[in-house]
Design a protein around this motif. Sequence first.
Motif: not given
Length: 356
Positions: A44-73
């Motif tokens: 919903k933030r301007g500038g990305l123009n991507l679906s939540p699914a596409s963003i979610r996949n990239t976020m998972a990759d960034l987490a795998g690279a050690g750049l993001l974390s998911a606190p708790h559940t």
Amino acid sequence: MTEPISPLTSSLADLDARSRDIFRELVEAYLDTGEPVGSRTLSKRGGLNLSPASIRNTMADLAGAGLLSAPHTSAGRMPTHAGLRLFVDGLLQIGEIAEEERREIDARVGSAGKRPEDVLAEASSLLSGLAGGAGLVASQKQDVPLRHVEFVPLSPVEILAVLVSESGAVENRLMTAPAGLPPAALVEAGNYLSSRLRGRTLAEALKAIQSEIAEKRAQLDETAASLVEAGLADWSGAENRSLIVRGQAKLLESVEASEDLERIRLLFDDIERKEDLLALLDEARGAQGVRLFIGSENPLFSLSGSSVIVAPYRNRDQRILGALGVIGPTRLNYARVIPLVDYTAQLVGRLLDGRS
């Protein structure tokens, strides 16, 4: 499909354009809110123009690279300390300090008073209020000209040294009495030091006094000479730095959960460790500008996971007088706080130089 991101990514060059954009948007959203950020929020933030699914996949990759974390559940993600460092070094856009804040800093610090300690205390309080963390200032204690020295016996093994400055300020220091010291030696030693130190700082007179004693030109008996030497050794080796911390209560304003409260408690413990905190500020003294320590980058904050933004302040000859900064949660507004710290350090340096 995009290429998978390598684990433990260490540079922006390892991220493709989509990953870089999503990473930047997520970190900026996290710094705005302090909350984990989900893929739907980013879409919903301007500038990305991507679906939540596409963003979610990239976020998972960034987490795998050690750049993001998911606190708790939580479904949202937040940057790790490594991710924040990558963002600050490569993506953070630091602007100029706002004119309104510049005027406030000039007015408050500039009118703090003539005494250096008042200027430093006001700078610490000001930074806390503007940045939303605790303000820190480390300084050299003033080595002032002395007027009188007196030794007062407290017990057979303990002496109180009374140092009176030219301004009338009195400093008391406890000393261990040399063995077999007669009362007359206390008077003799005090008179000798008073005559040599009057109108001079300890640093200015130290070498001459030590030379006189070493060459037997001091006209002191052995016990009085031993007391003078003990005093000089004790005073010259004493801690000559002060630490001013203001606004610790500000750190409680961001507490929203029990784990936050525990983190703040650990941060309070870190702040109480004066020597470690001074050592951290010392690391910034050699820097040309602002330095940033994020979480575990410094052992002092390995448990509380806090960030420190610090800068040295200097006189007109570029001699370092001390360091100041802000300590707070890692979600500090770096783009705003960094120029605040930098400007305040420059102003404090000019003010102290003009009042020294």
